[in-house]
Scaffold this active site. Sequence first.
Site, PDB file in Angstrom:
ATOM      1  N   LYS A  39       4.505  -9.451   4.417  1.00 20.34           N
ATOM      2  CA  LYS A  39       5.310  -9.055   5.575  1.00 20.34           C
ATOM      3  C   LYS A  39       4.897  -7.702   6.160  1.00 20.34           C
ATOM      4  CE  LYS A  39       9.190 -12.114   4.802  1.00 20.34           C
ATOM      5  NZ  LYS A  39      10.443 -12.325   4.074  1.00 20.34           N
ATOM      6  N   GLY A  73       3.732 -15.487   0.165  1.00 16.41           N
ATOM      7  CA  GLY A  73       5.172 -15.227   0.316  1.00 16.41           C
ATOM      8  C   GLY A  73       5.414 -13.937   1.077  1.00 16.41           C
ATOM      9  N   SER A  74       6.511 -13.296   0.748  1.00 17.87           N
ATOM     10  CA  SER A  74       6.941 -12.131   1.520  1.00 17.87           C
ATOM     11  C   SER A  74       6.066 -10.907   1.328  1.00 17.87           C
ATOM     12  CB  SER A  74       8.377 -11.766   1.126  1.00 17.87           C
ATOM     13  OG  SER A  74       9.207 -12.882   1.310  1.00 17.87           O
ATOM     14  N   THR A  75       5.126 -10.960   0.347  1.00 23.13           N
ATOM     15  CA  THR A  75       4.299  -9.773   0.105  1.00 23.13           C
ATOM     16  C   THR A  75       3.478  -9.397   1.326  1.00 23.13           C
ATOM     17  OG1 THR A  75       2.512 -11.138  -0.785  1.00 23.13           O
ATOM     18  CG2 THR A  75       4.074 -10.232  -2.366  1.00 23.13           C
TER      19      THR A  75
END
Lengths: 652, 370
Positions: A340, A336-338
């Site tokens: 980014k 997921g966004s971790t």
Amino acid sequence: MGERLSIKTERDEQQLFNSRAIVAGLIVLFALGGIMTRLYFLQIKEHAAYTELSKQNYQKHIPRAPTRGQIYDRNGVRLADNHAQYVLEVVWDSVPDQNGDGKKRWNDMQLMLDRLTKIVPLSEKDLRVFGQQVNRRSRYQPTPLKENMTEQEMAMFAVNKSRFPGVNLERRMQRYYPLGTVASHVIGYVGRIDDRDLERLDKSNYAGTSHIGKIGVEAAHEGRLHGQAGYDLAEVDAHGRHQDMIERKEAVGGQDLILGLDINLQLKAEALLKGERGAVVAIDPRNGEVLAMASVPTFDPNLFVDGISSKVYSELRDDPDRPLYNRALQGAYPPGSTVKPMNTLAGLYEKVIWPGKTVYDPGFFQIPGHKHRYRCWKKSGHGGVSMDYAIAQSCDTFFYDMAYRMGVDKFSGYMSLFGFGKKTGVDLTSESDGLMPTPEWKQRRYKQVWYPGDTVNIGIGQGYWLATPIQLAHATASVAMRGKRIRPHVLRAVRTAKNKPEQILEPEVIAQIPARDQRHWEMVVQGMVHVVHASYGTAKRIGVGAPYTIAGKTGTAQVFGIAQNARYDASRLAKRLHDHALFVGFAPADNPQIAVSVIVENGGGGSSTAAPIARRVMDAYLLKKYDDEEPSEEKGEVEPADIVPRVEGAEE
Amino acid sequence: MISGLLPASLLKMLQRVDLVLLAALSLLVFMGLVTLYSAADTEISTVYRQGIHFVIGLVLMLLFSQVEGKTLRQFAIWLYGIGIVLLILVLMVGVVKKGAQRWLYVGIDIQPAEMMKLAVPMMVAYYFSEKPLPPRFLDILVALILVAIPMVLIMKQPDLGTSLLIALSGLFVIYLAGMSWWLIGGSIAVIAVAAPLMFNYGMHEYQRQRILTLLDPESDLLGTGYHIYQSKIAIGSGGIYGKGWLHGDQSHLDFLPERHTDFIFAVFGEEFGFLGNLLLLGLYIFIIWRGLYIASKGADTFSRLLAGSLSLTFFIYLIVNTGMVSGVLPVVGAPLPLVSYGGTAVVTLMSAFGIIMGMKKRKRIYQTDE
């Protein structure tokens, strides 16, 4: 002629006999000469070979098992220990005749056991197992009758011992995990050596050893823990009865292991995950030491030491929460966004973005020429988004766009530099590779071409991308170290003997992750700091009151796809279908001492569920606040803020 | 008066004993008892019992040594005839033990084959004592039939070992009587051809197995080969000087089976080594030679033939046992004469030596005295 023969003369017959007797005497001499020749070969020519065979006959190496090394946490708290266990054993041959018929039969054994059970209660199972084993062994070898003798049973037996010749109390060392379920996935456990173990181990060194590390540190550091076996060279008779000791070589005990684990932090992490399914990995970024590795729910490793009953084992195995499964190493989740912050570094490295670049977010991203909308979690859109704002706000559109323009090859290539898609090589067993997808992989796996949309999806840590909590913690630690990758490891130091000093193991630097400009690291870290400490940060609530700076990133991983226009209504979904909540971070941002990854399965939003756990893990470690009992008021409440719905089959 | 008479008659009886042979036998038995003490794990009672057997044997030897050839030969036909009848009865109404029908029940179990060990050489010697020597072909044929009848009867029981021993004791008489070398050579050739046929069609499975095991003992280490394997190790590890009395690991740690009976030679070899074996075998050679020497001093043809045959039969016991224990002959379960533990064997052998002694020609004074 015939006439002469027919006359019997005593003199002729005497002479005839004498000559025959002499020939017979010579034959006797010749035959016994043959036997002597045979003896010459046996006793003189081949003497050495027969002496060797004779020794093999009567000299027996009786292995002496080494004492297994103990396992400690970094503060010296004992995690794995050896306990003396007392076993009642019977040597059949030494059990005297009981019924006075002068013979030693099974009947006599039965009578003895009947008397014995009045002093030391023997269970049905004890007797059954004993009955099976005693017939398989030599009558002169001890057969265990009752294990785990209690103090009282031992005392009762000791008083009556003289009445039971052939029955002995034997001491055996047994592995024991004093903390029970705590850190069981890391410590692992030992179990009885099975056929698979036998194939790979050094049989001479394990001749007297009954147990071997099966998982965790126990298995990964088996070589250090086990030690060197010794032996007694004893004289034995044809039945295997020991006569005299000829020589003894003492066993060398295994090394004591001191783990990097801080057991207080571990306890804290496990407590924070209590009631959930999830994992917390905390690493000291400066040297790669694993400070905590929690996988919840856990199990009690003591159950496995002496053979777990099949009922208990199947309960553990079939538990839907999978307690035996080490989520921190084996669990592969969409990051997921971790990821980014790492994505941003990729974009900077590949010059797809640059520090001053802004992207306009209308609330979605579209591949040029396609109608499909890849939605940002913020339906209304973020408007013009800078790099820093994109990280802090976790703007999906910014990263969709960046990944699309970078292309999958460059994207996956750079992410592999952080260790995604490969085992970190942490010194534990059964680590998963995770998955850093490439077009070749997709072709191989699904016989399908890679669509541009696949690239867009992995741009926000979704799609086919899977990472383990240890990979996330490791990648985060690498960001904290501005690109210096140090292999995570649980073994901090070893001690070869109790009175010797610890030898601290050198951390292994895997690589330096390249950047176009070293300042890019600071920019990304700045973005991560803003996640927690900026007014627009997605995890701003955990920054409140923190006496140190946290660099972090929230993430939410989708468990299932929802239709293009459907709304995600957490309250109406079964808990199992909720998104996974993730958070990665390190602190202090300018002087990193701890890097953490948190995943709570079906926990909902990363900012609401995972981030507070990370904050409290950091507090515990940095502020030594191990036992604060703040109510976790955020838990259970799902914020739409960090939800990233994705549409299945987006490419139509 | 009576008290004075007894020693006098005993002295007279002792004159019939060959002191040289008795000394050699006593030395052998002494060596046997020493070895037995070790083989029986220093259990003195076993040695004591064997000593008793020896004393009984000595008494019987003394008694048998008084019997002259001309007296004994009168019993030859009767003994042989009764023996044959008993052997036939064994096959008809005998007692079966361990799959063999070897015994007759007459209040106790008796084994008629045992008496044939003496009756057959006596019968053949008797037959030849009536005929001119060297024997004619026809006489040899008759003698062979006299040997073959009990041999076949015993083989039927079945008891291959005993039947072969009895046949040999008869054949020794024929040989000593002067059977021509041509005939002997021809017979050996016939046997060489017949032996493989015998192996395939005339043997029981366990007998075949014993021979096969001998050829490759290692093939069956847990079964029949184990005995030979362990006894070879015992003997071989003894070396030149041996491991010393009571210090044989093979025997004291129980690796050697049957060590106070059939395999006592291995115990001796392990503890006293090659030099001990030379001494032991030398003593045996001396005893056999002395037996043949006494035979040659026999009073008449019957006496010479019987004493010679019994001496050579003793040799056969020796070669069968030592050959077996050292691993060159099949395991047939034969004791080492006068050394292995066992009452029957000791008593029988001492009696046989008494008979040998009795065959010696009486001295003139002794005869006139009568």
